[in-house]
Each structure stands twice: as C-alpha cells, then as structure tokens.
Design a protein around this motif. Structure first.
Motif, short mmCIF file in Angstrom:
data_model
loop_
_atom_site.label_atom_id
_atom_site.label_comp_id
_atom_site.label_asym_id
_atom_site.label_seq_id
_atom_site.Cartn_x
_atom_site.Cartn_y
_atom_site.Cartn_z
N TYR A 46 -52.14 5.89 -1.97
CA TYR A 46 -51.55 4.78 -2.48
C TYR A 46 -50.90 4.78 -3.65
CZ TYR A 46 -55.71 2.99 0.15
OH TYR A 46 -56.39 2.86 1.35
N ARG A 47 -49.87 3.96 -3.94
CA ARG A 47 -49.12 4.13 -5.34
C ARG A 47 -49.96 3.15 -6.31
NH1 ARG A 47 -45.51 6.07 -8.59
NH2 ARG A 47 -43.80 4.96 -9.21
N LEU A 48 -50.47 3.92 -7.06
CA LEU A 48 -51.31 3.22 -8.27
C LEU A 48 -50.61 2.78 -9.33
CD1 LEU A 48 -54.46 5.87 -7.94
CD2 LEU A 48 -54.15 3.73 -6.49
N ILE A 49 -50.91 1.52 -9.83
CA ILE A 49 -50.32 0.78 -10.85
C ILE A 49 -51.56 0.51 -11.78
CG2 ILE A 49 -49.05 -0.91 -11.59
CD1 ILE A 49 -48.02 -1.50 -8.66
N ILE A 50 -51.65 1.17 -12.97
CA ILE A 50 -52.95 0.83 -13.76
C ILE A 50 -52.55 0.62 -15.26
CG2 ILE A 50 -55.07 2.17 -14.30
CD1 ILE A 50 -54.52 4.22 -12.40
N PRO A 51 -52.48 -0.61 -15.55
CA PRO A 51 -52.17 -1.02 -16.77
C PRO A 51 -53.33 -0.99 -18.07
CG PRO A 51 -52.85 -3.08 -15.66
CD PRO A 51 -52.93 -1.65 -14.69
N ASP A 52 -53.16 -0.91 -19.24
CA ASP A 52 -54.11 -1.04 -20.25
C ASP A 52 -54.13 -2.65 -20.68
OD1 ASP A 52 -54.39 1.80 -20.43
OD2 ASP A 52 -53.56 1.88 -22.60
N ASN A 53 -55.19 -3.14 -20.27
CA ASN A 53 -55.20 -4.62 -20.73
C ASN A 53 -54.90 -5.02 -22.12
OD1 ASN A 53 -56.28 -5.11 -17.97
ND2 ASN A 53 -58.38 -4.75 -18.65
N ARG A 54 -54.37 -6.09 -22.28
CA ARG A 54 -54.21 -6.68 -23.64
C ARG A 54 -55.54 -6.68 -24.40
NH1 ARG A 54 -51.74 -11.86 -24.87
NH2 ARG A 54 -50.09 -11.43 -23.36
N GLY A 55 -55.44 -5.81 -25.49
CA GLY A 55 -56.62 -6.02 -26.63
C GLY A 55 -57.15 -4.31 -26.30
N VAL A 56 -56.86 -3.63 -25.80
CA VAL A 56 -57.38 -2.17 -25.48
C VAL A 56 -56.21 -0.98 -25.27
CG1 VAL A 56 -57.86 -2.32 -23.05
CG2 VAL A 56 -59.33 -1.22 -24.45
N GLY A 57 -56.70 0.18 -25.44
CA GLY A 57 -55.98 1.22 -25.22
C GLY A 57 -54.45 1.48 -25.87
N ILE A 183 -61.43 -6.11 -33.56
CA ILE A 183 -60.74 -7.52 -33.08
C ILE A 183 -60.31 -7.26 -31.71
CG2 ILE A 183 -58.25 -6.86 -33.96
CD1 ILE A 183 -60.18 -10.41 -33.99
N GLY A 184 -59.98 -6.19 -31.18
CA GLY A 184 -59.66 -6.28 -29.65
C GLY A 184 -60.87 -6.51 -28.87
N PHE A 185 -61.89 -5.74 -29.04
CA PHE A 185 -63.03 -6.02 -28.43
C PHE A 185 -63.63 -7.40 -28.58
CE2 PHE A 185 -67.70 -5.67 -28.02
CZ PHE A 185 -67.93 -5.08 -26.62
N LYS A 186 -63.71 -7.94 -29.78
CA LYS A 186 -64.13 -9.16 -29.79
C LYS A 186 -63.46 -10.42 -29.10
CE LYS A 186 -65.38 -12.73 -33.42
NZ LYS A 186 -65.57 -12.82 -34.92
N ASN A 187 -61.98 -10.09 -29.26
CA ASN A 187 -61.26 -10.99 -28.53
C ASN A 187 -61.62 -10.89 -26.81
OD1 ASN A 187 -59.91 -12.10 -30.63
ND2 ASN A 187 -58.02 -10.73 -30.40
N GLN A 188 -61.57 -9.68 -26.40
CA GLN A 188 -61.97 -9.42 -24.94
C GLN A 188 -63.44 -10.30 -24.60
OE1 GLN A 188 -61.70 -5.45 -23.58
NE2 GLN A 188 -59.45 -5.91 -23.16
#
Length: 267
Positions: A46-57, A183-188
């Motif tokens: 497959y053509r994998l598309i893997i984002p870093d979600n907002r608030g992390v990475g 804050i990234g963790f808390k927001n998630q």
C-alpha cells in the motif's frame, strides 16, 4: 519527509510504498513513528500516508487548539492536498475516534475503515485515568515512571516478561527526539474526553473492520464490540496475547488482518 502548511499548523507526514492509499492515524501521545513495527511490511502492498497528529511529534506548534474534529479536518485536508479522492483509513485508539469522525462527516473520502483498540467514546474510568496521566506529567513525574505507568495499561502481561523488549520500549520513549509537550498531551486528552459519536455510528457506509487485542485493559474487547456493533456490517477480529498496542505486540497478525480485509479475503 514532507509538510503541509494550513492556517494554524505545519502538518508533518511520512509516505511509504506504492499501491492503494492507506492512511494510518495514531493514538494519544503517539505520532508517525508509533507505526514502525508494521510500516516496512505494509508498504510492500500500500501507499502509506502517516501524519503526526496536531499536538504531537513534528507537527507544529504543539500548543495549537485541538479536538477530534480538528484532527479529522487535518487528515481530510491532507487527503485533498495529495490529490486523492479517497483512502483506506486505519485508526488506533484516539486515532480510531478520528477515523470514525472522518467516516461520519466525510464518507466520500473513506473507502474502507479499520478501527484498532478503540470505541466511539471514552469511558468515565478512562477519562479519569487520562486526566491523571496529564496531571502526573505536569507535576514533573520522572519520565521513566510516567511511561511505565502507561505501559501497564497498553501492553499485555506477556510483554513485561520480555525484559529486553520492555527496556527497548522505555529507552525509545525516553530518548525520543520529538517529545510531546505537557500542553500538547493535555489538549489531546481533553479532545478525547469531549468526543462521543455513538449516535452517528449507524450512518457509516464504509466497510468496517474492528481489531481488538484480547488482553486490552484500556479499551477491552467487550467494550469495543458492545459499542461498535452499531456500525452496519462491521466485522470484528480478536488478536490473542495482545493488549492495547496490538500492532506493536503482534505486528504480523495485525498486518494479516489488515491485508485480508482490504483485499476482501476471508479474515
């Protein structure tokens, strides 16, 4: 790896392989690197598309306004940015919330839907647990103890019998060069606590596979099945000796379930 700039974030994502597009959406405190145990093998098909979600990475800034709806809209924006009409969508845990929201609000962009270790809302126990994790991080808790506390919930008992695997997982988490901020963790966490799509599950039109680790303590299999059976035609698969992090503990079993479902073979 590429980035997509929107009005409020610089979205980092990774691409691997060729073939039918498959987007992988990670869970709480996890980013594109959390899928490494299955990326090499899945990218053969497959053509994998893997984002870093907002608030992390490496998606910045981490202190941006965050909700499941926001993360969903980021994923849809990325699909459109890449010029794709639709993708197969795989979400784990919080990423499963995002995948469900995508299938409900943007059905035209979701071909097949795979939900791993997830439900349609967060239980009251888990709401309290996630809030505690956030408080522990804000208190300056020793990082090794903090990660160990999470590992007790996301891995099976067998994982802890493999000291080398446990030490490697802890070392990777502690030394990771793109750590999540408080804050990234808390927001998630707050995004997870606010999400509930149970009333809309019956509207999902994508073919759906639900994968459960039989030893998942965070979102037990019975919780997934009780809630997600409301998705029309949903198929359930249960992985032996796997906790919440199914793809990490049982990567080949996980990959085979995904491939069988996407290729319409009998699971």
């Amino acid at each position: 790896m590429p980035n997509m700039i929107t009005k409020d974030i610089d979205l980092y994502y990774e691409l691997y392989g060729e073939g039918a597009p498959l987007m992988l959406v990670a869970g709480l405190a996890s980013d594109s690197q959390s899928w490494q145990p299955i990326v090499k093998e899945l990218s053969r098909y497959y053509r994998l598309i893997i984002p870093d979600n907002r608030g992390v990475g490496r998606t910045m800034p981490q202190n941006v306004e965050t909700s499941i709806r926001h993360i969903t809209d980021d994923c849809i924006a990325l699909i459109r940015y890449m010029g794709l009409s639709s993708v197969n969508l795989l979400g784990h845990s919080m990423g499963g919330f995002v995948a469900l929201d995508c299938a409900i609000r943007y059905p035209e962009h979701v071909s097949k839907l795979i939900l791993a270790g997830t439900s349609a809302c967060c239980s009251e126990r888990n709401n309290a647990l996630l809030s505690d994790w956030s408080s522990y991080m804000e208190s300056g808790m020793n990082p090794e103890l903090w990660f160990r506390n999470i590992f007790y919930w996301i891995f099976s008992r067998r994982f802890f019998e493999d000291k080398e695997a446990l030490d490697n997982a802890l070392r990777f988490a502690i030394e990771y060069p793109y750590p999540q901020t408080e804050i990234g963790f808390k927001n998630q966490v707050n995004a997870i606590k606010a999400f509930d799509c149970r009333d809309a599950l019956h509207t999902i039109t994508s073919e759906t596979m639900v994968i459960c680790g039989k030893e998942d303590q965070l979102i037990p299999p019975e919780e997934s099945t009780e809630v997600l059976h409301a998705i029309p035609g949903a198929i359930f698969s249960f992985v032996e000796h796997a906790g919440h992090s199914i793809d990490m503990e049982k990567p080949m079993e996980f990959i085979n379930i995904v491939r069988d479902f996407l290729s319409c073979r009998e699971p």
